[in-house]
Write an enzyme that holds these catalytic residues in place. Sequence first.
Site, PDB file in Angstrom:
ATOM      1  CD  GLU A 150     -12.237   2.857   6.202  1.00 13.83           C
ATOM      2  OE1 GLU A 150     -12.759   3.647   7.024  1.00 13.83           O
ATOM      3  OE2 GLU A 150     -12.410   2.171   5.545  1.00 13.83           O
ATOM      4  CG  HIS A 208      -9.672   0.943   3.654  1.00 12.83           C
ATOM      5  ND1 HIS A 208     -10.389   0.453   4.907  1.00 12.83           N
ATOM      6  CD2 HIS A 208      -8.378   0.455   3.730  1.00 12.83           C
ATOM      7  CE1 HIS A 208      -9.476  -0.474   5.572  1.00 12.83           C
ATOM      8  NE2 HIS A 208      -8.253  -0.220   4.876  1.00 12.83           N
ATOM      9  CG  HIS A 210     -17.500  -2.890   9.178  1.00 11.66           C
ATOM     10  ND1 HIS A 210     -17.854  -3.949   8.519  1.00 11.66           N
ATOM     11  CD2 HIS A 210     -16.007  -2.813   8.566  1.00 11.66           C
ATOM     12  CE1 HIS A 210     -16.992  -4.558   7.638  1.00 11.66           C
ATOM     13  NE2 HIS A 210     -16.109  -3.689   7.692  1.00 11.66           N
TER      14      HIS A 210
HETATM   15  N1  PXP Z   1     -15.301   1.914   8.764  1.00 13.05           N
HETATM   16  C1  PXP Z   1     -13.978   0.868   8.555  1.00 13.05           C
HETATM   17  C2  PXP Z   1     -12.758   1.110   9.413  1.00 13.05           C
HETATM   18  C3  PXP Z   1     -14.095   0.421   7.265  1.00 13.05           C
HETATM   19  O1  PXP Z   1     -12.963  -0.346   7.216  1.00 13.05           O
HETATM   20  C4  PXP Z   1     -15.106   0.154   6.592  1.00 13.05           C
HETATM   21  C5  PXP Z   1     -15.357  -0.505   5.435  1.00 13.05           C
HETATM   22  O2  PXP Z   1     -14.182  -0.272   4.455  1.00 13.05           O
HETATM   23  C6  PXP Z   1     -16.225   0.692   7.095  1.00 13.05           C
HETATM   24  C7  PXP Z   1     -16.246   1.877   8.128  1.00 13.05           C
HETATM   25  C8  PXP Z   1     -17.540   1.002   6.147  1.00 13.05           C
HETATM   26  O3  PXP Z   1     -18.198  -0.477   6.266  1.00 13.05           O
HETATM   27  P1  PXP Z   1     -19.330  -0.720   5.405  1.00 13.05           P
HETATM   28  O4  PXP Z   1     -18.672  -0.778   4.010  1.00 13.05           O
HETATM   29  O5  PXP Z   1     -19.826  -2.268   5.941  1.00 13.05           O
HETATM   30  O6  PXP Z   1     -20.445   0.144   5.602  1.00 13.05           O
END
Ligand code: PXP
Length: 237
Positions: free
Chosen positions: A70, A43, A190
């Site tokens: 992302e 990201h 997430h």
């Molecule tokens: N999906 C998206 C769109 C995110 O922004 C994130 C965090 O960067 C994640 C998934 C992964 O989340 P986590 O780090 O809580 O596993």
Amino acid sequence: MTKLSVNINKVATLRNARGGNVPDVVKVALDCERFGADGITVHPRPDERHIRKSDVNNLRPLLKTEFNIEGYPSPEFIDLVLKVKPHQVTLVPDSPTQLTSNAGWDTKSHFSFLSEVLDKFNNAGIRTSVFVDADPEMVEYAAKAGADRVELYTGPYAVAYSKDKAAAIAPFVGAGKAARSLGIGLNAGHDLSLENLNYFYQNIPWMDEVSIGHALICDALYLGLEHAIEEYKNCLR
Ligand code: PXP
């Protein structure tokens, strides 16, 4: 099979804390693949506080599994993704200063903007995914805008899981069914963890992919990276 994409932002955060190149983000990504990850997610944010543009460029030719980028589709982000051509791009509605993504797109209000951006990536042959809350209407408008997949924002599931897991999963099953009946793919991510992932998977086994960073990297401190990845993969069986 539901794929595990490992988000390596936290590894870059650790590297950036000291300058230099320890830990080596590219090496960690390649090791994640070797240990069984089905993909790598990054990201890149405008302030490069974790993943840098140079990381994205360095990773692309070396990864053997699926590369997912992302982020918020700013002009700079769009240019980077079109240049690097990952397997998948996930559009996230977060502002540059946000700590972490904390909501999905309102795909109805941002329909024209999303359609325009999705068109660019679809024309470049990059699979598209739109981050949404567990709401069938948001899934429907993402599909209408041209998304190949949606990624369900699972933060609220993770929070509610410890109190009442059946109630926590219900809206996600509904949104997942909406995606399936619209014929689009389904991702989720997430705050998924070793505690809550298997129940999520058991209830929505048609999911294409989960993207997990924070909890997996934290678990790796205790379990080691290889074992942590193995444990997350076991939750998807
Ligand atoms: N999906 C998206 C769109 C995110 O922004 C994130 C965090 O960067 C994640 C998934 C992964 O989340 P986590 O780090 O809580 O596993």
